[in-house]
Design a protein around this motif. Structure first.
Motif, PDB file in Angstrom:
ATOM      1  N   LEU A  95       0.825  -1.211   0.000  1.00 34.76           N
ATOM      2  CA  LEU A  95       0.000   0.000   0.000  1.00 34.76           C
ATOM      3  C   LEU A  95       0.854   1.254   0.000  1.00 34.76           C
ATOM      4  CD1 LEU A  95      -2.946   1.171   0.371  1.00 34.76           C
ATOM      5  CD2 LEU A  95      -2.451   1.181   2.822  1.00 34.76           C
TER       6      LEU A  95
ATOM      7  N   PRO B  59      -2.443  -1.212  -5.283  1.00 31.27           N
ATOM      8  CA  PRO B  59      -3.485  -0.319  -5.793  1.00 31.27           C
ATOM      9  C   PRO B  59      -3.150   1.155  -5.582  1.00 31.27           C
ATOM     10  CG  PRO B  59      -4.103  -1.101  -3.634  1.00 31.27           C
ATOM     11  CD  PRO B  59      -2.733  -1.677  -3.909  1.00 31.27           C
TER      12      PRO B  59
ATOM     13  N   GLY C 168      -5.241   5.262  -5.589  1.00 35.32           N
ATOM     14  CA  GLY C 168      -6.502   5.998  -5.657  1.00 35.32           C
ATOM     15  C   GLY C 168      -6.256   7.465  -5.411  1.00 35.32           C
TER      16      GLY C 168
ATOM     17  N   HIS D  37      -8.551  -1.473  -9.794  1.00 31.30           N
ATOM     18  CA  HIS D  37      -9.067  -1.247  -8.443  1.00 31.30           C
ATOM     19  C   HIS D  37      -8.830   0.171  -7.957  1.00 31.30           C
ATOM     20  CE1 HIS D  37     -10.621  -5.219  -7.247  1.00 31.30           C
ATOM     21  NE2 HIS D  37      -9.895  -5.582  -8.280  1.00 31.30           N
ATOM     22  N   GLU D  38      -8.723   1.069  -8.897  1.00 32.75           N
ATOM     23  CA  GLU D  38      -8.560   2.475  -8.554  1.00 32.75           C
ATOM     24  C   GLU D  38      -9.809   2.979  -7.820  1.00 32.75           C
ATOM     25  OE1 GLU D  38      -8.118   5.041 -12.033  1.00 32.75           O
ATOM     26  OE2 GLU D  38      -9.051   6.628 -10.852  1.00 32.75           O
TER      27      GLU D  38
ATOM     28  N   TYR E 205     -17.948   5.154  -3.202  1.00 31.04           N
ATOM     29  CA  TYR E 205     -16.950   5.107  -2.122  1.00 31.04           C
ATOM     30  C   TYR E 205     -17.485   5.771  -0.871  1.00 31.04           C
ATOM     31  CZ  TYR E 205     -12.706   5.575   0.635  1.00 31.04           C
ATOM     32  OH  TYR E 205     -11.790   5.484   1.659  1.00 31.04           O
TER      33      TYR E 205
ATOM     34  N   TYR F 124      -9.480   3.727   3.367  1.00 32.60           N
ATOM     35  CA  TYR F 124      -9.401   3.463   1.920  1.00 32.60           C
ATOM     36  C   TYR F 124      -8.729   2.141   1.593  1.00 32.60           C
ATOM     37  CZ  TYR F 124      -4.457   4.934   1.628  1.00 32.60           C
ATOM     38  OH  TYR F 124      -3.102   5.031   1.768  1.00 32.60           O
TER      39      TYR F 124
ATOM     40  N   TYR G 194      -9.931  -0.959  -1.370  1.00 32.48           N
ATOM     41  CA  TYR G 194      -9.238  -1.351  -2.607  1.00 32.48           C
ATOM     42  C   TYR G 194      -9.542  -2.782  -3.085  1.00 32.48           C
ATOM     43  CZ  TYR G 194      -5.939   2.676  -2.959  1.00 32.48           C
ATOM     44  OH  TYR G 194      -5.350   3.895  -3.128  1.00 32.48           O
TER      45      TYR G 194
ATOM     46  N   THR H  45     -13.353  -3.016  -4.529  1.00 29.96           N
ATOM     47  CA  THR H  45     -13.976  -1.887  -5.251  1.00 29.96           C
ATOM     48  C   THR H  45     -15.157  -2.304  -6.124  1.00 29.96           C
ATOM     49  OG1 THR H  45     -12.216  -2.125  -6.878  1.00 29.96           O
ATOM     50  CG2 THR H  45     -12.035  -0.270  -5.342  1.00 29.96           C
TER      51      THR H  45
END
Length: 833
Positions: free
Chosen positions: A64, A103, A105, A150-151, A159, A536, A540, A543
């Motif tokens: 991450l 991932p 985001g 998986h953005e 979200y 968050y 991920y 998603t």
RNA sequence: GCCCGGGUGGCGAAACGGCAGACGCGAGGGACUUAAAAUCCCUUUCCCUUUGCGGGGAGUGCGGGUUCGAUUCCCGCCCCGGGCACCA
């Protein structure tokens, strides 16, 4: 100034598109990073190289990185530094045989985005998607092993539906509450700030001095978790600097609460103070209340009313900045009231002073001027008695105090009745026990940590999912009605009223009460951005599921996060809130772990010319420029080569050419190599030592020394214009792969491998080959270096000693039998005469 | 003030208590080349000494200490960066 290869680039590109495996010998093109990077980014995308099987992975590894805030300025070189450091670790783990999920985001809600939108006059709902698109483009160019399928963005309703759901979970568990409180108010951003967002009395975002307001706010009861948040710090595998920062922020203090009873005419009542030094109670010569303390009015005598009222009013108006920073000259007023010191029985005056803070402890203190610097200063200023109750060695009861004596280790109690002669720790314990026996004290623990203010009187955030009904009171929005969608409103500007922009939109906030159906009113505040980013990493892997925040199976397989690497500026904000939210979800039964990250490592800061990069200083480095000029592989490797990853470094142009040269030489070696015959034995030994070092160093994020080791090996490979053997080169391409993934994959293909290099296995080293047969031993005489000897690896002390004595330069120091001989096998021999 | 980092060549930096300066940049010299680029080789902490080979000494912010031996460990300072800051 583009380097040498520029004029070959078109030819190189032609060659590359037509290149097939094993075509390397024929007409080698020179290394053209732009073409190579374009080709591989496209290939990885088309072949979904970076999208792991989330349901079937046998050795999952969750790497991450801290998702960026998509600013209008675009990706910052500091982001590239951080992401590359993560990416190398992720790619390395993959080469070790893990299925790696990496991932990314966008943390796109919040004041920062909104302020920028206000400045340029574009609605954030238009601006943010544009910024995100630009970030995607830039991130792709860096060549990260990101699974783009998986953005996420915190601003997407699918979200923040779950951000709101988390709020409801806290509400259900009594961990979210409304309260009117003195809050930090930024007059420029026109919103409330958490304590963590106030920097030196100023707003973290805009730098405006922060004021004080009393507003009805939503809070999260993070203080209830303080003991656990603190305790886990002892075992979680995090950078020590980060753990220390959190420990300090939580700020545990052990001490006691002590009751000071009021004297006539208010007998019966008492004021409770918090102290960490109950041992000094015999020296408590006055008591101070914070100006906001509820007992102020009661204790103040008629004759002092006017003065006290004026002081309290002034303190209330004085904003938190003036009070907490700048001029700290002590001020205060006497209330006219007295309490009894429970130890001495003596009357002590009660004062009001703003150096005592209502939000810490009990908002009241017993002042011990002899042993507290602040109290000493205050007592001196107002002529209050200073009494010594602790004495150092050689001091007595009457030794004058030129300043407060605060040492709590060496001193002994004096002037403290039956407790005289005790050490400070003994005194603490005995005095608390003694007072407790009379109901006047109890041992307690206090934390510096405050509850988390999550209301924001702003537009750009997830609406807090609550409805107020005149009949039924406050109602949570039912889960089935989530998300409470943030409406598009043209006028999203905040104002001074302290009321959210959404409160101007009746068509939005008027809704039926979920309980009784009568018209009711939505909460119009939105939640803090830090709530968005507090969970968050849970989203991920899940998603694609719209009906749950995170899927149980996916979560079980992938969480907690295996490796999290990020900037230490988030040590007490994001990283503390994240732990808190995780613990709450654990307690609510949604997670089977209470710490979100198995391992966290803090990286350093990239500065430029000795200063933090900023637009105003004009020293911002744009990664695009460097990628165009040098290629992403060179930029990545250079950033890692700059210095220790956990320290960051000063970004300078000088030095980047050395890294490019290294990749050029790797390219050349991969083309010039021979495949016939056998590799050189000495080179192979060096290779195995290099594999060992690069493996160890990459694993512990010591990227700069890993790169140095690869460069050193490259020097060996090519020394004296030797032509390297395939077996000497191929493993090096793999070692380089985490650092410079594009060129590594290109060379891997040219070496005849049909699959991406990232499905190959990291080279292993043979320990026997990784050890030199002959080693150099330093020979010292009396600790001074006098020569070196080349000897077999496993020589004994006697053999080395004999060899050393045979060397004239050493023998000349000899005088009889040595007093002492120290032999460190493989390293040195020290002869002491 | 308190809490973290850090201080090593011209520069970025290495170094389980064991040859200080690996690796890279910069600088200088050389080989190859008609030439350039690329590549490869050598030199590059400071001082003293030697025609040369070489030899000697000092040196990791400063002052002490422990040790056969300290950039590394301990004590006391100085400077730089970051965080916290009237937290009782």
């Amino acid at each position: 100034m583009p380097p040498h290869h520029a004029r070959h680039s078109s030819a190189a590109r032609r060659n590359m598109t037509s290149s097939t495996p094993n075509s390397m010998a024929a007409g080698q093109a020179s290394y053209d990073p732009a073409a190579v990077e374009r080709k591989w980014q496209e290939r990885w995308r088309v072949e979904r190289t970076n999208s792991p099987d989330l349901d079937g992975a046998e050795h999952p590894f969750y790497q991450l990185m801290m998702f960026p805030y998509p600013s209008a300025e675009g990706l910052h070189i500091g982001n590239v530094f951080a992401f590359t450091g993560n990416d190398i670790h992720g790619r390395f783990q993959r080469l070790q045989g893990h299925t790696v999920f990496e991932p990314i985001g966008f943390d796109a809600f919040g004041i920062h985005s909104e302020n920028y939108a206000l400045k340029v006059g574009i609605h954030p709902m238009e601006l943010i998607p544009r910024n995100i698109e630009n970030f995607r483009r830039q991130l792709r160019r860096v060549g990260l092993m990101v699974d783009w399928t998986h953005e996420l963005s915190t601003t997407d309703p699918p979200y923040y539906k779950w951000t709101q759901w988390i709020f409801l979970k806290l509400l259900e568990r009594g961990l979210a509450y409304r309260g009117k409180a003195a809050v930090n108010w930024c007059p420029s951003c026109k919103t409330v700030l958490a304590n963590e967002q106030v920097v030196n009395g100023a707003c973290e975002r805009c730098g405006t001095p922060v004021g004080q307001r009393f507003l009805e706010q939503w809070f999260f009861r993070i203080t209830e978790y303080a003991p656990r948040l603190l305790a886990d710090l002892d075992w979680i595998d995090w950078s020590e600097v980060t753990r220390t920062a959190q420990r300090n922020w939580i700020g545990k203090s052990e001490g006691a609460e002590i009751e000071f009873a009021f004297r006539a005419p208010m007998s019966g009542a008492s004021v409770r103070v918090f102290t960490t030094r109950p041992d000094t109670i015999f020296g408590a010569t006055y008591v101070v209340l914070a100006p906001e303390h509820p007992l102020v009015d009661m204790v103040t005598t008629a004759s002092e009313q006017r003065v006290v009222r004026a002081y309290v009013d002034r303190a209330a108006k004085r904003d938190l900045v003036a009070r907490k920073t700048g001029d700290r000259e002590k001020t205060g007023v006497f209330t006219g009231g007295f309490v009894t010191n429970p130890a001495t029985g003596a009357p002590v005056p009660v004062w009001v002073a703003d150096y005592v803070l209502m939000e810490y402890g009990t908002g009241a203190i017993m002042a011990v001027p002899g042993h507290d610097e602040r109290d000493f200063e205050f007592a001196g200023r107002f002529g209050l008695p200073i009494v010594r109750v602790v004495a150092a060695k050689g001091e007595g009861v009457d030794t004058p105090l030129a300043s407060a004596y605060t040492d709590n280790v060496g001193g002994r109690l004096v002037n403290s009745g039956q407790f005289d002669g005790l050490t400070v720790p003994e005194g603490k314990e005995r005095i608390v026990a003694w007072l407790a026996g009379r109901g006047a004290a109890k041992a307690t623990t206090t934390y510096r940590l405050h509850d988390w203010t999550i209301s924001r009187q702003r537009y750009w955030g997830p609406p807090i999912p609550v409805i107020y009904c005149d009949e039924c009171g406050m109602q949570a929005v039912p889960e089935k009605d989530l998300p409470v969608v943030l409406p598009y409103v043209a006028d999203f500007r905040p104002d001074d009223s302290g009321i959210s922009p959404l409160a101007r939109h009746e068509e939005w906030y008027r809704v039926p009460c979920p309980e009784c159906g009568k018209m009711a009113r939505r909460e119009t505040d939105v939640s803090d951005t830090f709530l968005d980013s507090a969970w968050y990493f849970l989203r991920y892997p899940s998603t694609e599921f719209e009906d749950r925040a995170f899927d149980a199976g996916r979560t079980k397989r992938w969480l907690p996060v295996d490796s999290y690497i990020g900037g230490n500026e988030h040590a007490v904000l994001h990283l503390l809130y994240t732990r808190f939210v995780t613990m709450v979800l654990h307690d609510a039964g949604y997670l089977n772990f209470e710490e979100p990250f198995k391992k966290f490592r803090a990286h350093g800061l990239i500065i430029r010319d000795g200063a933090k990069m900023s637009k105003t200083k004009g020293n911002v480095v744009n990664p695009d420029e460097y990628i165009e000029r040098w290629g992403a592989d060179t930029l990545r490797t250079y950033l890692m080569y700059l210095g220790p990853f956990d320290e960051g470094g000063d970004f300078r142009d000088s030095g980047i050419s050395g890294v490019k040269r290294f990749l050029d030489r790797l390219w050349a070696s991969s083309h010039e190599m021979r495949s016939d015959g056998a590799p050189d034995d000495a080179v192979m030994r060096k290779l195995h030592r290099t594999i060992r070092k690069v493996t160890e160093d990459t694993a512990r994020l010591s990227y700069n020394t890993a790169i140095a080791a690869m460069m050193e090996y490259m020097n060996t490979l090519r020394s004296n214009e030797r032509v390297p053997h395939r077996a000497e080169v191929e493993p090096l391409v793999q070692l380089v792969a985490p650092y410079a993934p594009h060129v590594a994959d290109e060379l891997w293909e040219r070496l005849g491998h049909p699959d991406t290099i990232f499905s190959s296995r990291w080279p292993s080293f043979d320990p026997s080959l990784a050890t030199e047969e002959e080693i150099e031993v330093a020979v010292q005489v009396n600790g001074k270096l006098r020569g070196t000897l080349r000897v077999a690896r496993d020589v004994t002390q006697d053999q080395v000693l004999a060899a050393a004595l045979a060397v004239p330069a050493i023998a000349k120091f000899a005088s009889g039998t040595p007093k002492k001989v120290i032999f460190v096998p493989g390293r040195l021999l020290n002869i002491v005469w």
